[in-house]
Write an enzyme that holds these catalytic residues in place. Structure first.
Site, PDB file in Angstrom:
ATOM      1  N   ARG A  70       0.818  -1.220   0.000  1.00 22.10           N
ATOM      2  CA  ARG A  70       0.000   0.000   0.000  1.00 22.10           C
ATOM      3  C   ARG A  70       0.852   1.272   0.000  1.00 22.10           C
ATOM      4  O   ARG A  70       0.492   2.262   0.635  1.00 22.10           O
ATOM      5  CB  ARG A  70      -0.951   0.037   1.202  1.00 22.10           C
ATOM      6  CG  ARG A  70      -2.092  -0.922   1.113  1.00 22.10           C
ATOM      7  CD  ARG A  70      -3.133  -0.433   0.111  1.00 22.10           C
ATOM      8  NE  ARG A  70      -4.220  -1.380  -0.007  1.00 22.10           N
ATOM      9  CZ  ARG A  70      -5.327  -1.328   0.721  1.00 22.10           C
ATOM     10  NH1 ARG A  70      -5.538  -0.357   1.547  1.00 22.10           N
ATOM     11  NH2 ARG A  70      -6.243  -2.244   0.563  1.00 22.10           N
ATOM     12  N   ARG A  92      -3.715   6.637   0.449  1.00 17.16           N
ATOM     13  CA  ARG A  92      -4.262   7.869   1.024  1.00 17.16           C
ATOM     14  C   ARG A  92      -3.321   8.662   1.909  1.00 17.16           C
ATOM     15  O   ARG A  92      -3.585   9.816   2.212  1.00 17.16           O
ATOM     16  CB  ARG A  92      -5.545   7.552   1.793  1.00 17.16           C
ATOM     17  CG  ARG A  92      -6.703   7.259   0.858  1.00 17.16           C
ATOM     18  CD  ARG A  92      -7.799   6.512   1.575  1.00 17.16           C
ATOM     19  NE  ARG A  92      -7.319   5.194   1.974  1.00 17.16           N
ATOM     20  CZ  ARG A  92      -8.062   4.262   2.539  1.00 17.16           C
ATOM     21  NH1 ARG A  92      -9.324   4.498   2.815  1.00 17.16           N
ATOM     22  NH2 ARG A  92      -7.560   3.083   2.851  1.00 17.16           N
ATOM     23  N   ARG A 126      -7.051  10.990  -6.664  1.00 13.59           N
ATOM     24  CA  ARG A 126      -8.232  10.219  -6.249  1.00 13.59           C
ATOM     25  C   ARG A 126      -9.480  11.104  -6.265  1.00 13.59           C
ATOM     26  O   ARG A 126     -10.570  10.656  -6.658  1.00 13.59           O
ATOM     27  CB  ARG A 126      -7.971   9.661  -4.849  1.00 13.59           C
ATOM     28  CG  ARG A 126      -9.111   8.943  -4.178  1.00 13.59           C
ATOM     29  CD  ARG A 126      -9.322   7.579  -4.778  1.00 13.59           C
ATOM     30  NE  ARG A 126     -10.444   6.916  -4.112  1.00 13.59           N
ATOM     31  CZ  ARG A 126     -11.730   7.142  -4.391  1.00 13.59           C
ATOM     32  NH1 ARG A 126     -12.059   8.009  -5.312  1.00 13.59           N
ATOM     33  NH2 ARG A 126     -12.681   6.494  -3.743  1.00 13.59           N
ATOM     34  N   ASP A 150      -6.447  -3.276  -7.609  1.00 11.11           N
ATOM     35  CA  ASP A 150      -6.973  -3.901  -6.402  1.00 11.11           C
ATOM     36  C   ASP A 150      -7.211  -5.379  -6.673  1.00 11.11           C
ATOM     37  O   ASP A 150      -7.448  -5.770  -7.814  1.00 11.11           O
ATOM     38  CB  ASP A 150      -8.280  -3.231  -5.963  1.00 11.11           C
ATOM     39  CG  ASP A 150      -8.580  -3.559  -4.506  1.00 11.11           C
ATOM     40  OD1 ASP A 150      -8.074  -2.851  -3.624  1.00 11.11           O
ATOM     41  OD2 ASP A 150      -9.298  -4.551  -4.253  1.00 11.11           O
ATOM     42  N   TYR A 156     -14.343 -12.111   0.447  1.00 12.01           N
ATOM     43  CA  TYR A 156     -15.074 -10.893   0.053  1.00 12.01           C
ATOM     44  C   TYR A 156     -16.257 -11.236  -0.844  1.00 12.01           C
ATOM     45  O   TYR A 156     -17.327 -10.639  -0.750  1.00 12.01           O
ATOM     46  CB  TYR A 156     -14.143  -9.918  -0.682  1.00 12.01           C
ATOM     47  CG  TYR A 156     -13.110  -9.289   0.230  1.00 12.01           C
ATOM     48  CD1 TYR A 156     -13.426  -8.185   1.021  1.00 12.01           C
ATOM     49  CD2 TYR A 156     -11.828  -9.815   0.322  1.00 12.01           C
ATOM     50  CE1 TYR A 156     -12.491  -7.633   1.872  1.00 12.01           C
ATOM     51  CE2 TYR A 156     -10.883  -9.263   1.175  1.00 12.01           C
ATOM     52  CZ  TYR A 156     -11.217  -8.170   1.947  1.00 12.01           C
ATOM     53  OH  TYR A 156     -10.300  -7.633   2.806  1.00 12.01           O
TER      54      TYR A 156
END
Ligand code: CP3
Length: 349
Positions: A27, A31, A40, A77, A153
């Site tokens: 990562r 952010r 973004r 992702d 998921y």
């Protein structure tokens, strides 16, 4: 004559100890970077950003420019694979991923059998673009989620603390679940082969939720499917460099390494250093394993953690990384301090 490897990270994956361990962070694009947040904010949604080759390539390169890491990881992702199998996937602001839950075996039939590469073309284009711009010493990493982690998921329809819905499904409908995992094995292998064809130097298989299964289930749903992916990829791309990251596998790492010829294994931050050095690093190069919270906190706690990891693993092939992804609240100065300290450069602060 042995060709000198220009990319230190590939050197380690080839079994060479580098005097200064190569470093990258899971990562590393995200952010905590203001330049990421700026791009973004311009994208409709997170998935739109993943499928916009210009912007995704730019975001992939941001942490390389800022910190000079030894590897860039494709910005995308793991959930683009369910998307390319026909499942509806979206990311809600701050709320994590949302998918149409696969609650019973009948719903599995709504999925495609084969991955739709047309939906993933932008990812391959991103790889080609990044490849052109990367410094020669920097490796480009592709990735996929391991079948078990994807299944957690896809079945729940969102992230879960204990993967209860997927565990329940696997016990209740083992045959259907096995067929579903096999679909994910084929899709993932095919996806990774295309990533290599587009230009990645190595790939990582993220099994984020490998740590929550009993031993037999871990072998059946984590180890064997990942072994089949590695075999299928190497059949097409002999010598393909592959890092496995079965997060939380603990003592299961033994059977993982026995069954899967990965070139290196990622360790999460709970792994005891001396144990890993004596029992894991003797078998395969290791990657890890700084606690992302220590990076967030900085100061003494960070310095002590970095030094312990470097001293412990430096005697054999080793890649410095976190034990999981960078947290969004992480100060940039702490990442600069980390890179400088691992490379033995006196820090500015
Ligand atoms: O820098 C990199 O590591 C490359 C890009 C990358 C992302 N996700 C970007 C991302 C990679 C390799 C991943 C892998 C991923 N995605 C995993 C496996 C590794 C792990 O972190 O456990 C998993 C389980 C996912 C699924 C996923 N994606 C979740 C659960 C979330 C929500 C949690 C969160 O951090 O927001 C995401 C979203 C996501 N993936 C973001 C980023 C940068 C944040 C979304 C945003 O910017 O709006």
């Amino acid at each position: 004559m042995k060709v000198l490897e220009k990319k230190p990270l590939l050197g380690v994956l080839g079994g060479t100890r580098e005097p200064i361990p190569p470093i990258w962070l899971m990562r590393q694009a995200g952010r905590y970077l203001p330049e990421y947040r700026a791009i973004r904010a311009k994208a409709e949604s997170f998935l739109d950003l993943c499928f916009d080759p210009l912007r995704a390539a730019e975001v992939t390169l941001q942490p390389i420019r800022r910190f000079g890491f030894d590897a860039a990881i494709l910005f995308s992702d793991i959930l683009v694979v369910p998307h390319a199998l026909g499942q509806r996937v979206s990311f809600e602001e701050g709320g994590g991923p949302k998918l149409d839950a696969l609650k019973d075996p009948l719903v599995l039939k709504t999925l495609r059998r084969d991955i739709d590469h047309a939906k993933l073309e932008p990812v391959y284009e991103t790889i080609a673009r990044v490849k052109q711009e990367l410094p020669v010493a920097v490796a480009l990493l592709g990735f996929c989620g391991a079948p078990w982690t994807l299944a957690t998921y896809m079945i729940a329809g969102h992230g879960t603390a204990d993967q209860h819905p997927a565990r329940l499904f696997a016990y209740r409908f083992p045959n259907e679940f096995g067929a579903f995992i096999e679909t994910l094995v084929k899709a993932s292998a095919s996806y990774l082969i295309r990533q290599f064809a587009a230009g990645v130097d190595a790939i990582q298989i993220f099994d984020t939720w490998a740590g929550n299964l009993p031993a037999d289930e871990f072998r059946k749903w984590c180890v064997e499917p990942s072994a089949r992916i590695v075999a299928a990829v190497r059949k097409e791309i002999p010598g393909a460099k592959i890092i496995g990251f079965p997060r939380g596998a603990g003592t299961g790492l033994g059977s993982y390494l026995e069954a899967i010829p990965v070139d290196a294994v990622g360790l999460d931050w709970t792994m005891e250093l001396a144990f890993a050095r004596d029992h894991i690093q003797t078998r395969r190069p290791v990657q890890g394993n700084l606690d992302p919270v220590a990076l967030l906190v900085g100061g003494e706690a960070l310095d002590r953690s970095i030094d312990a990891i470097v001293e412990n693993f430096s005697g054999a092939p080793f890649i410095f990384n976190l034990g999981h992804g960078v947290l969004p609240e992480t100060p940039i100065a702490h990442v600069e301090r980390l890179v400088a300290r691992v490379r033995g450069v006196p820090a500015r602060m």
